[in-house]
Design a protein around this motif. Structure first.
Motif, PDB file in Angstrom:
ATOM      1  N   UNK A 154     -12.382   5.963   8.088  1.00 47.31           N
ATOM      2  CA  UNK A 154     -12.056   5.235   6.850  1.00 47.31           C
ATOM      3  C   UNK A 154     -10.977   5.972   6.063  1.00 47.31           C
ATOM      4  N   UNK A 155     -11.128   7.283   5.922  1.00 45.31           N
ATOM      5  CA  UNK A 155     -10.134   8.051   5.159  1.00 45.31           C
ATOM      6  C   UNK A 155      -8.759   8.027   5.826  1.00 45.31           C
ATOM      7  N   UNK A 156      -8.736   8.007   7.160  1.00 48.27           N
ATOM      8  CA  UNK A 156      -7.454   7.884   7.875  1.00 48.27           C
ATOM      9  C   UNK A 156      -6.885   6.477   7.708  1.00 48.27           C
ATOM     10  N   UNK A 157      -7.726   5.471   7.831  1.00 48.90           N
ATOM     11  CA  UNK A 157      -7.277   4.073   7.687  1.00 48.90           C
ATOM     12  C   UNK A 157      -6.690   3.829   6.295  1.00 48.90           C
ATOM     13  N   UNK A 158      -7.311   4.422   5.278  1.00 50.21           N
ATOM     14  CA  UNK A 158      -6.840   4.262   3.893  1.00 50.21           C
ATOM     15  C   UNK A 158      -5.715   5.244   3.557  1.00 50.21           C
ATOM     16  N   UNK A 159      -5.299   6.023   4.535  1.00 47.01           N
ATOM     17  CA  UNK A 159      -4.211   6.991   4.397  1.00 47.01           C
ATOM     18  C   UNK A 159      -4.487   8.068   3.343  1.00 47.01           C
ATOM     19  N   UNK A 160      -5.756   8.402   3.203  1.00 45.46           N
ATOM     20  CA  UNK A 160      -6.137   9.505   2.322  1.00 45.46           C
ATOM     21  C   UNK A 160      -5.903  10.824   3.052  1.00 45.46           C
TER      22      UNK A 160
END
Length: 100
Positions: free
Chosen positions: A36-42
């Motif tokens: 999720x954090x990668x998908x949201x570019x966090x």
């Protein structure tokens, strides 16, 4: 200078464990959180790897694969100012109580 993660080519007589095993619930949740954090570019995979590779030698060697991911996530979230360690510890306590 070699770091704790630079294990390639070091002599070792231990056999490589190639057995399959099911991931535990917290390992699955850690994977989902990274996704999720990668998908949201966090975060991105390079940052996750840098966090893992920056762990102190004794800590790195004492942690499992997904524990290293978790430690890296905490480091990155604190570095980015999204959470502080106290907030993470409080949330961890809530999750531990709920999930056991």
């Amino acid at each position: 200078m070699k770091q704790a993660h630079d294990m390639g080519g070091l002599p070792n007589k231990d056999p490589i464990d190639r057995s399959e095993r099911a991931l535990s619930g917290w390992e699955l949740r850690t994977t989902a959180l990274v996704d999720v954090l990668c998908e949201k570019r966090v975060i991105n995979s390079d940052q996750l790897r840098r966090g893992i590779e920056s762990l102190p030698k004794n800590e790195y060697r004492g942690l499992s694969y997904y524990e290293r991911w978790s430690a890296s996530l905490e480091l990155l979230l604190v570095e980015k100012g999204l959470l502080n360690t106290e907030e993470i510890d409080e949330r961890e306590a809530v999750v531990r109580k709920r999930w056991g």
